[in-house]
Design an enzyme around this catalytic site. Structure first.
Site, PDB file in Angstrom:
ATOM      1  N   PHE A   1       0.963  -1.100   0.106  1.00 60.49           N
ATOM      2  CA  PHE A   1      -0.005  -0.036  -0.034  1.00 60.49           C
ATOM      3  C   PHE A   1       0.799   1.282   0.036  1.00 60.49           C
ATOM      4  O   PHE A   1       0.385   2.266  -0.604  1.00 60.49           O
ATOM      5  CB  PHE A   1      -0.929   0.137   1.234  1.00 60.49           C
ATOM      6  CG  PHE A   1      -1.886   1.090   1.169  1.00 60.49           C
ATOM      7  CD1 PHE A   1      -3.097   1.037   0.426  1.00 60.49           C
ATOM      8  CD2 PHE A   1      -1.636   2.111   2.008  1.00 60.49           C
ATOM      9  CE1 PHE A   1      -3.954   1.710   0.220  1.00 60.49           C
ATOM     10  CE2 PHE A   1      -2.903   3.293   1.909  1.00 60.49           C
ATOM     11  CZ  PHE A   1      -3.891   3.021   1.128  1.00 60.49           C
TER      12      PHE A   1
ATOM     13  N   ALA B   1       4.372  -8.191  -2.391  1.00 61.62           N
ATOM     14  CA  ALA B   1       3.761  -9.456  -1.986  1.00 61.62           C
ATOM     15  C   ALA B   1       2.462  -9.226  -1.385  1.00 61.62           C
ATOM     16  O   ALA B   1       2.541  -8.788  -0.252  1.00 61.62           O
ATOM     17  CB  ALA B   1       4.396 -10.690  -1.667  1.00 61.62           C
TER      18      ALA B   1
ATOM     19  N   ILE C   1      -1.075 -11.233  -0.291  1.00 65.47           N
ATOM     20  CA  ILE C   1      -1.467 -12.477  -0.417  1.00 65.47           C
ATOM     21  C   ILE C   1      -2.937 -12.527   0.164  1.00 65.47           C
ATOM     22  O   ILE C   1      -3.099 -12.027   1.368  1.00 65.47           O
ATOM     23  CB  ILE C   1      -0.645 -13.383   0.327  1.00 65.47           C
ATOM     24  CG1 ILE C   1       0.689 -13.560  -0.242  1.00 65.47           C
ATOM     25  CG2 ILE C   1      -0.948 -15.120   0.540  1.00 65.47           C
ATOM     26  CD1 ILE C   1       1.845 -14.441   0.573  1.00 65.47           C
TER      27      ILE C   1
ATOM     28  N   HIS D   1      -9.612  -7.192   2.551  1.00 65.77           N
ATOM     29  CA  HIS D   1      -8.401  -6.179   2.609  1.00 65.77           C
ATOM     30  C   HIS D   1      -7.502  -6.298   1.384  1.00 65.77           C
ATOM     31  O   HIS D   1      -6.949  -5.629   0.804  1.00 65.77           O
ATOM     32  CB  HIS D   1      -7.769  -6.526   3.946  1.00 65.77           C
ATOM     33  CG  HIS D   1      -6.381  -5.590   4.016  1.00 65.77           C
ATOM     34  ND1 HIS D   1      -5.233  -6.253   4.061  1.00 65.77           N
ATOM     35  CD2 HIS D   1      -6.324  -4.544   4.386  1.00 65.77           C
ATOM     36  CE1 HIS D   1      -4.281  -5.234   4.178  1.00 65.77           C
ATOM     37  NE2 HIS D   1      -5.139  -4.028   4.727  1.00 65.77           N
TER      38      HIS D   1
ATOM     39  N   PHE E   1       6.607  -2.941 -12.288  1.00 64.59           N
ATOM     40  CA  PHE E   1       5.474  -3.479 -11.336  1.00 64.59           C
ATOM     41  C   PHE E   1       5.884  -4.682 -11.116  1.00 64.59           C
ATOM     42  O   PHE E   1       5.334  -5.803 -11.979  1.00 64.59           O
ATOM     43  CB  PHE E   1       4.135  -3.089 -12.081  1.00 64.59           C
ATOM     44  CG  PHE E   1       2.815  -3.632 -11.274  1.00 64.59           C
ATOM     45  CD1 PHE E   1       2.580  -2.664 -10.178  1.00 64.59           C
ATOM     46  CD2 PHE E   1       2.164  -5.079 -11.172  1.00 64.59           C
ATOM     47  CE1 PHE E   1       1.477  -2.984  -9.322  1.00 64.59           C
ATOM     48  CE2 PHE E   1       1.392  -5.284 -10.440  1.00 64.59           C
ATOM     49  CZ  PHE E   1       0.760  -4.320  -9.456  1.00 64.59           C
TER      50      PHE E   1
END
Length: 156
Positions: free
Chosen positions: A60, A83, A85, A91, A116
């Site tokens: 984020f 990463a 998951i 969320h 990216f």
């Protein structure tokens, strides 16, 4: 078909400066992405002294760090690695969407290539596969795309 003028980026990182921004969340996976990106860049001529690693808490936070780095004028590309998951709550969806939108916005606003290399996986197993085992290393792919885009943008 007639011959077309083609613009392509040569995969030569010699003399270029890169910023890697890596999330600390899921660090054991992200570190493999970082290793893959650094290995790719150095194998293609980048000097390790011209690669800066910036750590942020998680995916984020990648866009803000990328924006600041892109605005410094010190780097030819910013490569973002993280990463995300999936868990039992929504969320994952919010973090993945805002991270990808934010990084795309940084690239468009700055005109600087942004690699990216953010994994968005349903399981830890998928993340491990994409960080250097069965499915390759997405850090390598992000570095390759960023390098190619630096060289393409130079010609445009």
């Amino acid at each position: 078909m007639p011959h077309l003028k083609t613009v392509e980026g040569q995969l030569d990182a010699k003399g270029l400066r890169f910023a890697l921004v890596a999330g600390r969340f899921n660090e054991f996976v992200v570190d493999k992405l970082v290793g893959g990106a650094v290995d790719y860049l150095t194998r293609h001529g980048a000097d390790r002294d011209n690669i800066t690693l910036v750590r942020v808490p998680g995916a984020f936070e990648l866009p803000l760090a990328a924006k600041r780095l892109a605005g410094k004028g010190e780097y030819d590309a910013v490569i973002c690695l993280g990463a995300i998951i999936r868990g039992a709550t929504p969320h994952f969806d919010y973090v993945a969407a805002e991270c990808s939108k934010g990084l795309a916005q940084v690239m468009m606003d700055s005109g600087l290539p942004v690699g990216f290399g953010v994994l968005t996986c349903d399981s830890l197993e998928q993340a491990v596969e994409r960080a250097g085992s069965k499915a390759g290393n997405k850090g390598v792919e992000a570095a390759a795309a960023a390098l190619e885009m630096v060289r393409v943008v130079e010609q445009l």
